[in-house]
Scaffold this motif. Structure first.
Motif, PDB file in Angstrom:
ATOM      1  N   THR A 168       0.828  -1.207   0.000  1.00 31.08           N
ATOM      2  CA  THR A 168       0.000   0.000   0.000  1.00 31.08           C
ATOM      3  C   THR A 168       0.862   1.256   0.000  1.00 31.08           C
ATOM      4  OG1 THR A 168      -1.690  -1.185   1.260  1.00 31.08           O
ATOM      5  CG2 THR A 168      -1.858   1.219   1.184  1.00 31.08           C
ATOM      6  N   ARG A 169       1.887   1.252   0.836  1.00 29.02           N
ATOM      7  CA  ARG A 169       2.736   2.441   0.967  1.00 29.02           C
ATOM      8  C   ARG A 169       3.521   2.715  -0.314  1.00 29.02           C
ATOM      9  NH1 ARG A 169       7.817   3.694   2.749  1.00 29.02           N
ATOM     10  NH2 ARG A 169       8.346   1.526   3.191  1.00 29.02           N
ATOM     11  N   LEU A 170       3.953   1.647  -0.991  1.00 25.83           N
ATOM     12  CA  LEU A 170       4.799   1.831  -2.163  1.00 25.83           C
ATOM     13  C   LEU A 170       4.008   1.949  -3.463  1.00 25.83           C
ATOM     14  CD1 LEU A 170       7.716  -0.650  -1.351  1.00 25.83           C
ATOM     15  CD2 LEU A 170       7.629   1.816  -0.969  1.00 25.83           C
ATOM     16  N   ARG A 171       2.888   1.228  -3.583  1.00 23.43           N
ATOM     17  CA  ARG A 171       2.162   1.190  -4.851  1.00 23.43           C
ATOM     18  C   ARG A 171       0.788   1.856  -4.794  1.00 23.43           C
ATOM     19  NH1 ARG A 171       6.542   0.359  -6.220  1.00 23.43           N
ATOM     20  NH2 ARG A 171       7.410  -1.439  -7.339  1.00 23.43           N
ATOM     21  N   GLY A 172       0.348   2.221  -3.616  1.00 21.32           N
ATOM     22  CA  GLY A 172      -0.933   2.901  -3.503  1.00 21.32           C
ATOM     23  C   GLY A 172      -2.068   1.971  -3.125  1.00 21.32           C
ATOM     24  N   PRO A 173      -3.168   2.541  -2.622  1.00 23.63           N
ATOM     25  CA  PRO A 173      -4.277   1.730  -2.123  1.00 23.63           C
ATOM     26  C   PRO A 173      -5.034   0.961  -3.207  1.00 23.63           C
ATOM     27  CG  PRO A 173      -4.852   4.059  -2.101  1.00 23.63           C
ATOM     28  CD  PRO A 173      -3.400   3.984  -2.430  1.00 23.63           C
ATOM     29  N   LEU A 174      -5.056   1.453  -4.441  1.00 15.16           N
ATOM     30  CA  LEU A 174      -5.804   0.768  -5.486  1.00 15.16           C
ATOM     31  C   LEU A 174      -5.198  -0.600  -5.783  1.00 15.16           C
ATOM     32  CD1 LEU A 174      -8.037   0.726  -7.581  1.00 15.16           C
ATOM     33  CD2 LEU A 174      -6.496   1.904  -9.182  1.00 15.16           C
ATOM     34  N   GLN A 175      -3.909  -0.621  -6.085  1.00 13.55           N
ATOM     35  CA  GLN A 175      -3.249  -1.891  -6.384  1.00 13.55           C
ATOM     36  C   GLN A 175      -3.273  -2.812  -5.169  1.00 13.55           C
ATOM     37  OE1 GLN A 175       1.276  -3.242  -7.354  1.00 13.55           O
ATOM     38  NE2 GLN A 175       0.447  -1.654  -8.715  1.00 13.55           N
ATOM     39  N   ALA A 176      -3.021  -2.251  -3.994  1.00 13.31           N
ATOM     40  CA  ALA A 176      -3.023  -3.068  -2.780  1.00 13.31           C
ATOM     41  C   ALA A 176      -4.419  -3.601  -2.488  1.00 13.31           C
ATOM     42  CB  ALA A 176      -2.510  -2.252  -1.606  1.00 13.31           C
ATOM     43  N   GLY A 177      -5.440  -2.778  -2.704  1.00  5.31           N
ATOM     44  CA  GLY A 177      -6.810  -3.229  -2.435  1.00  5.31           C
ATOM     45  C   GLY A 177      -7.227  -4.363  -3.357  1.00  5.31           C
ATOM     46  N   ILE A 178      -6.864  -4.246  -4.645  1.00  4.29           N
ATOM     47  CA  ILE A 178      -7.202  -5.320  -5.593  1.00  4.29           C
ATOM     48  C   ILE A 178      -6.481  -6.609  -5.212  1.00  4.29           C
ATOM     49  CG2 ILE A 178      -6.981  -6.054  -7.992  1.00  4.29           C
ATOM     50  CD1 ILE A 178      -7.346  -3.125  -8.808  1.00  4.29           C
ATOM     51  N   ALA A 179      -5.166  -6.480  -4.918  1.00  2.00           N
ATOM     52  CA  ALA A 179      -4.391  -7.677  -4.566  1.00  2.00           C
ATOM     53  C   ALA A 179      -4.908  -8.309  -3.287  1.00  2.00           C
ATOM     54  CB  ALA A 179      -2.909  -7.290  -4.402  1.00  2.00           C
ATOM     55  N   GLY A 180      -5.224  -7.478  -2.294  1.00  2.46           N
ATOM     56  CA  GLY A 180      -5.742  -8.013  -1.032  1.00  2.46           C
ATOM     57  C   GLY A 180      -7.080  -8.698  -1.204  1.00  2.46           C
ATOM     58  N   THR A 181      -7.959  -8.098  -1.985  1.00  4.19           N
ATOM     59  CA  THR A 181      -9.286  -8.694  -2.212  1.00  4.19           C
ATOM     60  C   THR A 181      -9.174 -10.040  -2.933  1.00  4.19           C
ATOM     61  OG1 THR A 181     -10.274  -6.475  -2.332  1.00  4.19           O
ATOM     62  CG2 THR A 181     -11.538  -8.311  -3.273  1.00  4.19           C
ATOM     63  N   VAL A 182      -8.318 -10.079  -3.951  1.00  2.00           N
ATOM     64  CA  VAL A 182      -8.143 -11.322  -4.709  1.00  2.00           C
ATOM     65  C   VAL A 182      -7.613 -12.434  -3.804  1.00  2.00           C
ATOM     66  CG1 VAL A 182      -6.801 -12.420  -6.543  1.00  2.00           C
ATOM     67  CG2 VAL A 182      -7.856 -10.182  -6.938  1.00  2.00           C
ATOM     68  N   MET A 183      -6.627 -12.126  -2.968  1.00  2.00           N
ATOM     69  CA  MET A 183      -6.054 -13.153  -2.093  1.00  2.00           C
ATOM     70  C   MET A 183      -7.049 -13.611  -1.040  1.00  2.00           C
ATOM     71  SD  MET A 183      -3.218 -13.771  -3.435  1.00  2.00           S
ATOM     72  CE  MET A 183      -2.712 -14.962  -2.195  1.00  2.00           C
ATOM     73  N   ILE A 184      -7.854 -12.687  -0.519  1.00  2.00           N
ATOM     74  CA  ILE A 184      -8.871 -13.083   0.469  1.00  2.00           C
ATOM     75  C   ILE A 184      -9.908 -13.985  -0.175  1.00  2.00           C
ATOM     76  CG2 ILE A 184     -10.782 -12.209   1.861  1.00  2.00           C
ATOM     77  CD1 ILE A 184      -9.065  -9.786   2.524  1.00  2.00           C
ATOM     78  N   LEU A 185     -10.394 -13.592  -1.365  1.00  4.59           N
ATOM     79  CA  LEU A 185     -11.401 -14.415  -2.043  1.00  4.59           C
ATOM     80  C   LEU A 185     -10.845 -15.789  -2.403  1.00  4.59           C
ATOM     81  CD1 LEU A 185     -13.046 -11.754  -4.401  1.00  4.59           C
ATOM     82  CD2 LEU A 185     -13.970 -12.725  -2.275  1.00  4.59           C
ATOM     83  N   ALA A 186      -9.571 -15.826  -2.822  1.00  2.23           N
ATOM     84  CA  ALA A 186      -8.968 -17.116  -3.157  1.00  2.23           C
ATOM     85  C   ALA A 186      -8.866 -18.005  -1.915  1.00  2.23           C
ATOM     86  CB  ALA A 186      -7.585 -16.898  -3.768  1.00  2.23           C
ATOM     87  N   GLY A 187      -8.445 -17.401  -0.798  1.00  2.00           N
ATOM     88  CA  GLY A 187      -8.324 -18.179   0.429  1.00  2.00           C
ATOM     89  C   GLY A 187      -9.660 -18.654   0.956  1.00  2.00           C
ATOM     90  N   LEU A 188     -10.651 -17.786   0.929  1.00  2.00           N
ATOM     91  CA  LEU A 188     -11.975 -18.179   1.405  1.00  2.00           C
ATOM     92  C   LEU A 188     -12.604 -19.213   0.475  1.00  2.00           C
ATOM     93  CD1 LEU A 188     -13.438 -14.741   2.565  1.00  2.00           C
ATOM     94  CD2 LEU A 188     -12.571 -16.607   3.995  1.00  2.00           C
ATOM     95  N   GLY A 189     -12.308 -19.083  -0.835  1.00  2.00           N
ATOM     96  CA  GLY A 189     -12.805 -20.094  -1.768  1.00  2.00           C
ATOM     97  C   GLY A 189     -12.222 -21.464  -1.464  1.00  2.00           C
ATOM     98  N   ALA A 190     -10.921 -21.508  -1.183  1.00  2.00           N
ATOM     99  CA  ALA A 190     -10.298 -22.783  -0.823  1.00  2.00           C
ATOM    100  C   ALA A 190     -10.859 -23.311   0.489  1.00  2.00           C
ATOM    101  CB  ALA A 190      -8.777 -22.583  -0.710  1.00  2.00           C
ATOM    102  N   TYR A 191     -11.116 -22.397   1.428  1.00  2.00           N
ATOM    103  CA  TYR A 191     -11.689 -22.804   2.718  1.00  2.00           C
ATOM    104  C   TYR A 191     -13.079 -23.410   2.537  1.00  2.00           C
ATOM    105  CZ  TYR A 191     -13.432 -22.276   7.498  1.00  2.00           C
ATOM    106  OH  TYR A 191     -13.995 -22.501   8.736  1.00  2.00           O
TER     107      TYR A 191
END
Length: 359
Positions: A86-109
């Motif tokens: 977030t600090r280096l690339r901004g909230p947009l890129q970090a938000g997309i990456a974070g959302t994708v990883m959460i959805l992937a993890g919850l999908g596996a769960y």
């Protein structure tokens, strides 16, 4: 290195302690410790490659939680990686990456039979993502503001240094140019009459001696003041008008003065003196066979008006040099202006300088 060691030590320690209070899990063995260490190592590269580092850390952390090893604060690891992203690339890129990883993890769960809607994990990850993005963005904005402030301060210092350089150049030019112009004229006179009128040559040499001594004294005083950094010492003033006039007359040019400037604020007085000095210097150096110079001084509409006109022959539009540039800079610094142009019978320099408090 600290970015890796600092989160790794408490994660390993707390997970080890927590494993003693959790039943039904695989014991935390060498593979479990290695898994947590491996999930931490990408943090070493998070500053250079923040997005890949976050993806790897998040993936390893998710798979650890989905394994049969005991739970613990391993979520700290992707938290650090997401904060850095977030600090280096901004909230947009970090938000997309974070959302994708959460959805992937919850999908596996969910694929493994879990029910995140009932145990509140979806809400936890949503709050976690928002908090990390918010803090990371705040830090990013703060760092950007500090950098902008530093850049602005550095630019201001560069500007001030440039102004100081120009000020020093003007001072040295004004102090030396006038005396050197007089010396040049008197040296020409001495060379011309040395054989036929030695007494006039002696007078010219004495004038050269006086002008050079004055120039050296002025230059020495200016350099001393500039070295000390304590201002410019006694400011030049139109009270020294008679001295300027006598120097010009010594060069064989008649001078007539009309009007009076009256009492002036020190900055206006100094600027007017330097403009007048440079104007007379230019007459001596550049005018073609001038016989007289007329100086007009007066006030009108809250402004000091100074005009210097010579009767040199064949005057043409001047080329911008240090002298004219310096006069313009001095006037502009006070909100005034200087014009220089040929007239019907010679050349004229006109300056208008506002006098504070007058209308």
């Amino acid at each position: 290195m600290l970015l890796t060691v600092v989160p790794l030590v408490p994660v390993l320690a707390i997970t080890t302690v927590a494993a003693h209070f959790q039943s039904g899990h695989h014991p935390l063995d060498f593979l479990g410790y290695a898994w947590l260490v491996l999930a931490t190592l990408p943090l070493l590269f998070s500053r250079r490659f923040p997005l890949p580092a976050f993806v790897v850390v998040a993936a390893l952390t998710w798979t650890y939680y989905l394994s049969d090893y005991p739970g613990g604060p391993a979520v700290v690891l992707p938290t650090v990686a997401l904060f850095t992203l977030t600090r280096l690339r901004g909230p947009l890129q970090a938000g997309i990456a974070g959302t994708v990883m959460i959805l992937a993890g919850l999908g596996a769960y969910l694929a493994m039979g879990g029910d995140f809607l009932l145990d509140g994990r979806a809400a936890f990850f949503l709050v976690w993502l928002s908090a990390v993005l918010g803090i990371g963005t705040a830090v990013r904005n703060r760092v950007a503001a500090n950098r902008a402030a530093r850049d602005s301060a550095a630019e201001h210092q560069r500007r001030m240094a440039e102004l100081e350089r120009l000020r020093i150049a003007r001072e040295v030019h004004d102090v030396v140019a006038h005396s050197l112009a007089m010396i040049n004229v008197q040296a020409g006179v001495a060379a011309h009459v040395a054989d036929r009128r030695p007494e006039q040559a002696v007078e010219a040499l004495l004038a050269i001696k006086e002008a050079s001594a004055s120039a050296l004294a002025d230059l020495r005083a200016t350099v001393t003041v500039l070295r000390s950094g304590q201002g410019l010492g006694p400011a030049p003033s139109l009270r020294q008008l008679d001295e300027l006039v006598e120097h010009t007359r010594a060069a064989g040019i008649g001078v007539r003065v009309h009007g009076s400037p009256g009492e002036l604020p020190a900055p206006v007085d100094a600027a007017a003196y330097r403009i007048l000095q440079e104007s007379l210097t230019n007459v001596v150096r550049h005018a073609n066979q001038p016989t007289n110079v007329t100086i007009h001084l007066g006030r009108k509409g809250g402004r000091l008006r100074l005009t210097v006109r010579d009767n040199g022959r064949g005057a043409v539009e001047p080329k911008a040099g240090n002298g004219l540039r310096g006069m313009g800079e001095r006037a502009a610094a006070l909100g005034g202006e200087v014009t220089a142009h040929p007239v019907a019978e010679g050349f004229e320099v006109s300056a208008e300088l506002p006098i504070e408090g007058e209308r």
